[in-house]
Design a protein around this motif. Sequence first.
Motif, short mmCIF file in Angstrom:
data_model
loop_
_atom_site.label_atom_id
_atom_site.label_comp_id
_atom_site.label_asym_id
_atom_site.label_seq_id
_atom_site.Cartn_x
_atom_site.Cartn_y
_atom_site.Cartn_z
N HIS A 21 0.80 -1.24 -0.06
CA HIS A 21 0.14 0.12 -0.02
C HIS A 21 0.78 1.19 0.08
O HIS A 21 0.70 2.36 -0.77
CB HIS A 21 -0.92 -0.01 1.29
N LEU A 22 1.83 1.24 0.88
CA LEU A 22 2.99 2.38 0.80
C LEU A 22 3.65 2.52 -0.42
O LEU A 22 4.07 3.56 -0.86
CB LEU A 22 3.65 2.18 2.12
N TRP A 23 3.81 1.32 -1.06
CA TRP A 23 4.54 1.48 -2.59
C TRP A 23 3.64 2.00 -3.39
O TRP A 23 4.10 2.79 -4.23
CB TRP A 23 4.78 0.05 -2.68
N LEU A 24 2.39 1.91 -3.44
CA LEU A 24 1.59 2.52 -4.13
C LEU A 24 1.27 3.65 -4.58
O LEU A 24 1.25 4.49 -5.34
CB LEU A 24 0.09 1.68 -3.98
N TYR A 25 1.62 4.46 -3.03
CA TYR A 25 1.41 5.90 -2.87
C TYR A 25 2.83 6.45 -2.81
O TYR A 25 2.80 7.65 -2.48
CB TYR A 25 0.53 6.11 -1.51
N GLY A 26 3.82 5.91 -3.37
CA GLY A 26 5.14 6.52 -3.41
C GLY A 26 5.89 6.69 -2.20
O GLY A 26 6.58 7.82 -1.94
N GLY B 174 12.62 -2.39 -4.59
CA GLY B 174 13.54 -2.52 -5.83
C GLY B 174 14.43 -1.29 -5.96
O GLY B 174 14.14 -0.18 -5.21
N SER B 175 15.34 -1.47 -6.65
CA SER B 175 15.99 0.03 -7.12
C SER B 175 15.68 0.60 -8.28
O SER B 175 16.19 0.35 -9.36
CB SER B 175 17.69 -0.08 -6.79
N PHE B 176 14.71 1.60 -8.56
CA PHE B 176 14.43 2.09 -9.70
C PHE B 176 14.25 3.51 -9.52
O PHE B 176 13.88 4.11 -8.61
CB PHE B 176 12.76 1.64 -9.85
N PRO B 177 15.19 4.13 -10.30
CA PRO B 177 15.45 5.74 -10.12
C PRO B 177 14.21 6.18 -10.50
O PRO B 177 13.95 7.36 -9.64
CB PRO B 177 16.50 5.99 -11.38
N LEU B 178 13.23 5.70 -11.40
CA LEU B 178 11.83 6.54 -11.46
C LEU B 178 11.11 6.53 -10.24
O LEU B 178 10.28 7.39 -10.08
CB LEU B 178 11.00 5.80 -12.63
N PHE B 179 11.48 5.77 -9.37
CA PHE B 179 10.56 5.66 -8.22
C PHE B 179 10.85 6.96 -7.31
O PHE B 179 9.96 7.37 -6.64
CB PHE B 179 10.82 4.42 -7.43
N GLU B 180 12.10 7.34 -7.61
CA GLU B 180 12.62 8.57 -6.64
C GLU B 180 12.02 9.74 -7.24
O GLU B 180 11.55 10.66 -6.65
CB GLU B 180 14.18 8.81 -6.86
N LEU B 181 11.84 9.75 -8.74
CA LEU B 181 10.94 10.77 -9.09
C LEU B 181 9.60 11.01 -8.59
O LEU B 181 9.09 11.86 -8.53
CB LEU B 181 10.88 10.63 -10.57
N PHE C 160 7.66 13.85 -6.78
CA PHE C 160 6.15 14.35 -7.13
C PHE C 160 5.23 14.10 -5.77
O PHE C 160 4.57 15.20 -5.62
CB PHE C 160 5.61 13.29 -8.08
N VAL C 161 5.42 13.22 -5.21
CA VAL C 161 4.47 13.28 -4.00
C VAL C 161 4.84 14.09 -2.90
O VAL C 161 3.68 15.05 -2.31
CB VAL C 161 4.52 11.69 -3.30
#
Length: 402
Positions: free
Chosen positions: A21-26, A31-38, A42-43
């Motif tokens: 759930h916390l992953w879904l809301y950023g 995992g190590s995904f640079p896009l997740f840091e973006l 955004f959040v």
Amino acid sequence: METPFSWSSSGRSILKLNIRHLWLYGVWPLGSFPLFELYVIFVFALGVWNFVEASVSVSFSWRDLEATTLVLTNTFTLFSGTVKLAFFTRDRRLYNSLVRRVDSLMLVQSEPCSRDPVLEKIVQRSRRQAARLTLGMLLFMASQGLIWFPMPLIAHPGERRLPFAQHLWDNNTAFYKLSYTLQCVTSLWMAEISFGLDCLFASIMILVAAQLEVLALRITKLKAADGGADGGRRSLSTFSIAHEKMYSDLCLCIESHQQILRFVRHLNDTMSPIAMTQFVFSVLVACVALFQATYGSDITGVIRCISFLPIPGGQVYLYCWAAHQVTEQAAAVSSAAYSCSWVDASEDFKRVLRILISRVQKPLILTAGHLYPINREAFLSLVNASYTYYALLGQMNKRPTN
């Protein structure tokens, strides 16, 4: 222990629902995904935008206490989520370690639980309770959007009203649709983050309380290893073996108790700033929401605040109820030590049991900010604090304006 979770490894965790759930809301990277840091940036931007928009709106409506408190009801809630997100982002490795320790803690007493259906039932019940609590509270939080989001369109058609902060500087004329959408999205996002972290800690405390309950029953059942009733008819060797087994089982119980205590200290260090943040903002939110529900002239605002009042109270109660369960179950370990068959036990058993009883005399209390005890009494004191500030706002509202 601090190794980040991946999507597959999170699926094997007992807190899978909370993590994903916390992953879904950023919040929680899997995992190590640079896009997740973006995504995280955004959040954060959503939270900062909401705070800036609300601050500007309040600066225009400062003399109107009713309009100001209606904006602050939402702003305090969302800013709480932003602060919690900041704490989590700063200490990601600490949270990864916490969840991995939870999974390890559930294995500490797995062997005795597998042999005893009663103990296994306690563990399974706690897992179901944690999952149902998380799902129920998150759905309840999301349901508030059904009341808050469409209300301006239903109650004030054609007036271009916004759900939360009104743009008084241009009467909501510029970018109305965009502003409406952003307010709805930001409110849902940050509220889910705030509630998601609360449910994570509440779930962990439920699981810890269950482990303490299992431990207490294990200690109570040490009497089954004693051959006191027929010891006189047994051979000295058999009698000695029975007492050695009893002593060995007690040592295993003490080892489990020490592991639980170490975990609770780690939990307290991780949870303390988040809990303190929630306590402070819950008092403020309950205060302004109650003021709106009492003195608001707009019936739609009154309805929204009445429906929203259980939210801050529920968030505080989650912590206080769950932490109180941990404290109560920890105290039950002491009672269990007195209940076991210690009278006819060996001297080694009695000596170790005295050490255990001395240790459990110290209450196991979780704290907010390492200062404020979290228990049922804390919940009542926070409710009283909210009412005190509400009464102060009421007095300010009754004063004549010049």
